[in-house]
Every structure is written in structure tokens, then in C-alpha cells.
Design a protein around this motif. Structure first.
Motif, PDB file in Angstrom:
ATOM      1  N   UNK A 344     -65.737  36.171  35.027  1.00 51.33           N
ATOM      2  CA  UNK A 344     -65.095  35.033  35.414  1.00 51.33           C
ATOM      3  C   UNK A 344     -64.438  35.357  36.618  1.00 51.33           C
ATOM      4  N   UNK A 345     -64.836  34.735  37.692  1.00 51.47           N
ATOM      5  CA  UNK A 345     -64.148  35.018  38.958  1.00 51.47           C
ATOM      6  C   UNK A 345     -63.314  34.019  39.351  1.00 51.47           C
ATOM      7  N   UNK A 346     -63.476  32.659  39.044  1.00 51.53           N
ATOM      8  CA  UNK A 346     -62.517  31.563  39.324  1.00 51.53           C
ATOM      9  C   UNK A 346     -62.318  31.079  37.946  1.00 51.53           C
ATOM     10  N   UNK A 347     -60.917  30.852  37.478  1.00 52.56           N
ATOM     11  CA  UNK A 347     -60.880  30.338  36.189  1.00 52.56           C
ATOM     12  C   UNK A 347     -59.918  29.220  36.105  1.00 52.56           C
ATOM     13  N   UNK A 365     -60.603  41.727  48.214  1.00 56.06           N
ATOM     14  CA  UNK A 365     -61.991  41.954  47.788  1.00 56.06           C
ATOM     15  C   UNK A 365     -62.267  41.550  46.509  1.00 56.06           C
ATOM     16  N   UNK A 366     -63.289  40.578  46.159  1.00 53.42           N
ATOM     17  CA  UNK A 366     -63.544  40.313  44.795  1.00 53.42           C
ATOM     18  C   UNK A 366     -62.822  39.040  44.064  1.00 53.42           C
ATOM     19  N   UNK A 367     -61.870  38.634  45.070  1.00 54.24           N
ATOM     20  CA  UNK A 367     -60.971  37.522  44.489  1.00 54.24           C
ATOM     21  C   UNK A 367     -61.664  36.192  44.231  1.00 54.24           C
ATOM     22  N   UNK A 368     -63.014  35.985  44.901  1.00 50.36           N
ATOM     23  CA  UNK A 368     -63.699  34.953  44.749  1.00 50.36           C
ATOM     24  C   UNK A 368     -63.677  33.970  45.834  1.00 50.36           C
ATOM     25  N   UNK A 537     -56.553  36.606  40.811  1.00 49.18           N
ATOM     26  CA  UNK A 537     -56.718  36.468  39.372  1.00 49.18           C
ATOM     27  C   UNK A 537     -57.658  35.404  38.982  1.00 49.18           C
ATOM     28  N   UNK A 538     -58.254  34.706  39.828  1.00 47.89           N
ATOM     29  CA  UNK A 538     -59.139  33.671  39.586  1.00 47.89           C
ATOM     30  C   UNK A 538     -58.448  32.234  39.917  1.00 47.89           C
TER      31      UNK A 538
END
Length: 565
Positions: A344-347, A365-368, A537-538
């Protein structure tokens, strides 16, 4: 491998993309089989007349006419088969290409660019032979069936001898079809793996050269080669075994038919000409060699069709029928959840970008951030939640309305060919030359384009450019069309700080009316935006002016504590 119903619809349903040619090929193949079945009877009749000393000119002429017809039918089959293969392959490639583009990035993520190319090029060509192979198989089946009927007409005992061995031949063909289908599917999968690895290596050729790992990469690319070789050898073994078994069984049946025909000749139940005809019909009725070849071709086509169907089964993005009402370009994300694979990238993300403002999106990086940019322009769909533009969900907009309202610029813009003017003006409606040059000036691309020998008429392939120059061309493309929402996905990353500052100033200037969503990696870029959304954290951890967020140590750490505003 079981052929899905969608695969049968793709190629094997109805008569394919060229129904008239397919029908004509079936008719020609059937007519050729019919002529081939008439020839032994005509030869036998001519022989009987010659042996009896009766006039046989008419029957000899019939035989010559049948031979000529067979030659003409063979030529027509070759021409029709070749053109039908080409048309079907072209139709499949157009359909697959259109579907991959309609599916979007999800197709590349699932299959990989290399494997998609292998399916589009090799598998489409193999699947394109399906209508021809089907017509040839029909003719190949008609030959034994017609031969059996002809033997029964000469004498039922001849047909009975052949029928005694028919179950053995049927079992051989059934086993061959099953084994061929499995090993062909395995072979094509291994081909796809090699193609995928090769595409990855080509894309990363600079990294490979810099690391000095060319030999290691070659070994990685060719790692499936032994499995490919085993699958290929197995295909040939299966086909060779089937051919060998049929060669062992078929002559025995033919010998049996001839022996019974000789016995009937001694009893004056058949003539010498009928014995000759029976020997030829026995060859036709028991000749499974042609069936083996046609079944192999059909198995390869069906396996290739299955691989195309896996791509076509990916659901394409569906557009609605609504249009946008007048509005400033207000972007809203409501409870958006998006995954990449199992992660789950965006929550449950909520975000509002007021119309006519610039929002910078920052995060580690990787936060979406790129996924958020893709969702904002519906290059991807969320797994849950909605994305709205001026109150209308993006899913409900027509394709043309959506693409006219949202423009994108990327970190690595794709220049697809044609001239630089064509590439900058690319869109649902091509931009005018004046608008192209205005957009290039806004993106600070006009100077280096004019330095080229042909200026804006220079072909992309003939225009050497740095990463920053390519990004400026991509920005000019985004600026060349009026849009309510402009999404810049890391589109300034390769620019020098002066050029980036100039372009950012143009973006947030008072003369700009569109809404801007800017993926930012530099603090100076975020500082020029009207507001900043900090992804962590999405979700949006904090939002507000850059100066206010800069007071937070964790926010400063996103850029590096030492970077100035």
C-alpha cells in the motif's frame, strides 16, 4: 493448456479479421482436396479402358484437367494463405498495441516491456497463421475422410481394413496434439523471458558499461537458453515420434488395403483400375503425416494466441460520458488508496488543490509522489477512493475531455519521432506553430532548438540533446496546450538551478490560470509554490507554506538539513 474463450474469440472465433479471404481459402482447400480425390478414380477408369482396348481419350483428358486444377488450386492456396497470414498478423498487432496503450502502465508492470515486444512481434506472427492452419487442417481431415468413403464405394471390405487401424491413428494424433501444445507453450514462455531480460539490459546499458558487467549481463540474459533448447528439442522429439509412429502404422494399413484389393481382383469383384485407385485412396485415408504437420502449426498458433489473450485479458481503462463544467481546475483526492503490487503506497489520502494554485508535493523516495501524480491525471486509477476535477470524478469524464483538461510533463519525456515541432505540439489537437514556439520559450527550449540546422523542423532522431534539454522539450509540450490541471512529475530534476528557477517563476506567475501539481525534490522549488503537501507513510503528514513547514526538522530532513531555502 486450456484455451480460454477470449482467446478463441480473438483468432479462432468466426472467420477472423478477413472473413472473405478465410472463406475463399477454405473453399479452395476443399476444392483441391476434392480434385485430389477424383484423380485416382479417373486414373483407374482410364487404365481399365486402355487395358480393354476401348477409347480412353476423354478420361485421359479428365486426368490432365484434374492435374491442372490441382496446380491452380495449389497456387491459389499459397497466395491466399500468405495474404491471410499477413492480414491476420497485422490485425492482431494493431489490436494488441491499442489494448496495451489503453491499459497503460499496468501492462508494462505485469508483463515487462521485453515480453510485451516478444508477444507483439513473434507471438502475433504465430497466432496470425491460425486461420490458414485451420483451413489447411480442414483440408487435411477431408482427405482421409474422402479416401475412406471412396474405398467403401469401391468395396466395403477395403474400407473395413482401413477402419480396423483407425483407432490407433486417432490415439497417436490425440497424444501428439496434447504433447505439442504443452511444449510449444513452454518454448514461447522461455522466449518471452529472454526478451524481457534483453530489454532490461538495453535500458540499463550505461550502468552495465560503467560497472564493467557486460559478460555477466550476457549470461543473465541467456540464462533461460538451456530451458529454451530443451523445450525446442522436446517439440522436435514429439513431432518426430508422431511421424515415426504414423510411418510405422500407415504402411501396414495401406499394404492391407492393397492385399485385400488384390484378393478381390482374383475374384473379379474389382478391376485393375479400381485396384490402382484403391492403392491411392489407401494412401490418402491413412496418410497422417500431413495431419501431424497441420496439428503442429495449429498448436503453435493456439499457444501464441493464449499468450496474446493474457495481455488482452487485462482490463482497459473505461471512460465515462461526462464533460467538465466551467471551473478553475480544483483538484481533490478523497480517501485515495493505491497499491503497487502487495504494498500500500497511498493509504486513505485526502488532498485538495485549489483552482489556479501551485501545490508542491514532497517526500522521501518511495513515499508515492509519482503515483500521486499519475492518479491526479488518471494515468492510473486508485484501488479505493476518488479523484475529482472541478467536482467531477475523473472516471466519469470522456477520454477527450480528460486529456484536454490535464497535461503532464515527466522526468524522462518520450520523444516518439517526427520533428521537434510535432513533438512539442503533440496532443489530442496539435498545437499551432506559433503556440509551439511560445511554449518552447516558456520552457527555455527555444534557444537550443533554433541552434539546430533545421530548427523546429529537425527530426528528433537527428537532434542531439542532454537530459535537461529533453526535459525542456517535455515541459514545452505540456505548456503548448491550455489545460485546467498541469502535472509536473519530477519534470525539473535535470535542469540547472537557474533554468529551474526561471521556469518555476513562469509557472507560478500571475498570468498562469491552470492548477499546477509539482513533484519537487529541491527545497528551492517547493519554496516557490503556493503550498506544499508533505507525503509520509502513505498520507499527507503536513500541508502549508514551505516557510512554515521548514521549521520542522523531519521536513528539512526530506531535502537534507544543509540545503537552504
Amino acid at each position: 493448456m486450456t484455451m480460454p474463450s477470449a482467446a478463441r474469440t480473438t483468432v479462432f472465433g468466426a472467420l477472423g479479421p478477413a472473413p472473405v479471404r478465410c472463406l475463399a481459402l477454405c473453399l479452395v482447400s476443399t476444392a483441391a482436396t476434392g480434385a485430389g480425390l477424383l484423380l485416382p478414380a479417373a486414373l483407374g477408369r482410364a487404365l481399365d479402358l486402355l487395358l480393354a482396348g476401348a477409347p480412353a481419350t476423354r478420361w485421359v483428358a479428365y486426368c490432365a484437367a484434374l492435374v491442372l486444377l490441382l496446380a491452380l488450386f495449389d497456387t491459389a492456396e499459397t497466395v491466399l494463405g500468405g495474404t491471410l497470414d499477413a492480414r491476420t498478423t497485422s490485425w492482431l498487432r494493431r489490436r494488441l498495441t491499442g489494448h496495451v496503450l489503453a491499459v497503460g502502465p499496468r501492462a508494462g508492470e505485469r508483463f515487462g516491456p521485453g515480453d510485451l515486444v516478444a508477444r507483439l512481434v513473434g507471438n502475433a506472427a504465430q497466432a496470425g497463421t491460425a486461420p490458414t492452419a485451420r483451413a489447411a487442417l480442414l483440408a487435411a481431415l477431408a482427405g482421409p475422410a474422402g479416401g475412406l468413403v471412396a474405398l467403401a464405394l469401391i468395396d466395403p471390405w477395403l474400407a473395413a481394413v482401413l477402419l480396423a487401424g483407425a483407432p490407433v491413428l486417432a490415439l497417436l494424433l490425440r497424444a501428439f496434439a496434447r504433447d505439442t501444445r504443452e511444449c510449444v507453450a513452454h518454448y514461447q514462455r522461455e522466449q518471452g523471458r529472454i526478451a524481457a531480460a534483453l530489454a532490461e539490459a538495453v535500458d540499463g546499458h550505461r550502468t552495465i558499461r560503467a560497472a564493467g558487467t557486460a559478460e555477466r549481463e550476457s549470461a543473465r540474459i541467456l540464462r533461460p537458453l538451456p530451458a529454451l533448447s530443451r523445450a525446442g528439442h522436446r517439440m522436435w522429439r514429439v513431432q518426430g515420434r508422431a511421424a515415426g509412429q504414423s510411418v510405422a502404422v500407415a504402411p501396414l494399413l495401406q499394404l492391407g488395403v492393397v492385399a485385400v484389393a488384390g484378393l478381390l481382383l482374383t475374384r473379379h469383384r474389382v478391376t485393375v483400375g479400381e485396384v490402382l485407385a484403391a492403392s491411392r485412396y489407401a494412401v490418402l485415408a491413412s496418410g497422417v503425416g500431413m495431419l501431424v504437420g497441420q496439428l503442429a502449426s495449429l498448436a503453435r498458433a493456439r499457444a501464441a494466441t493464449g499468450r496474446l489473450t493474457e495481455v488482452l485479458a487485462e482490463p482497459a481503462r473505461v471512460h465515462g460520458d461526462r464533460r467538465l463544467p466551467p471551473g478553475p481546475g480544483r483538484l481533490e483526492l478523497r480517501g485515495v488508496t493505491a497499491r503497487r503490487g502487495d504494498r500500500v503506497v497511498l493509504d486513505g489520502l485526502d488532498l485538495v488543490v485549489p483552482g489556479g494554485t501551485t501545490l508542491a508535493v514532497v517526500g522521501r523516495s518511495g513515499a508515492g509522489k509519482s503515483l500521486l501524480a499519475a492518479l491526479a491525471g488518471r494515468l492510473a486509477d486508485p484501488d479505493a477512493g476518488e479523484v475529482l476535477l472541478d467536482g467531477v470524478p475523473l472516471r466519469e469524464l470522456t477520454h477527450d475531455e480528460l486529456r484536454g483538461a490535464v497535461r503532464h510533463a515527466f522526468d524522462r519525456p518520450a520523444l516518439l519521432g517526427g520533428t521537434l515541432e510535432d513533438e512539442i505540439g503533440l496532443g489530442p489537437t496539435p498545437a499551432s506553430p506559433a503556440r509551439v514556439r511560445e511554449a518552447a520559450r516558456t520552457a527555455h527550449a527555444d534557444d537550443f532548438v533554433n541552434r539546430l540546422p533545421a530548427g523546429y523542423a529537425t527530426l528528433c532522431a537527428d537532434a542531439p540533446r542532454s537530459g535537461g534539454e529533453a526535459q525542456r522539450l517535455g515541459l514545452a509540450r505540456a505548456f503548448a496546450h491550455d489545460a485546467r490541471l498541469l502535472v509536473l512529475d519530477d519534470a525539473l530534476s535535470s535542469l540547472d538551478t537557474v533554468t529551474e528557477a526561471q521556469i518555476t517563476t513562469s509557472l507560478v506567475g500571475s498570468g498562469t490560470h491552470s492548477t499546477r501539481l509539482l513533484i519537487a525534490h529541491r527545497a528551492a522549488t517547493a519554496a516557490r509554490a503556493d503550498a506544499v503537501a508533505w507525503l509520509d507513510g502513505g498520507r499527507v503528514r503536513a500541508a502549508g507554506p514551505h516557510e512554515k513547514l521548514w521549521q520542522l526538522p523531519d521536513y528539512r530532513a526530506v531535502f537534507g538539513d544543509g540545503e537552504a531555502t
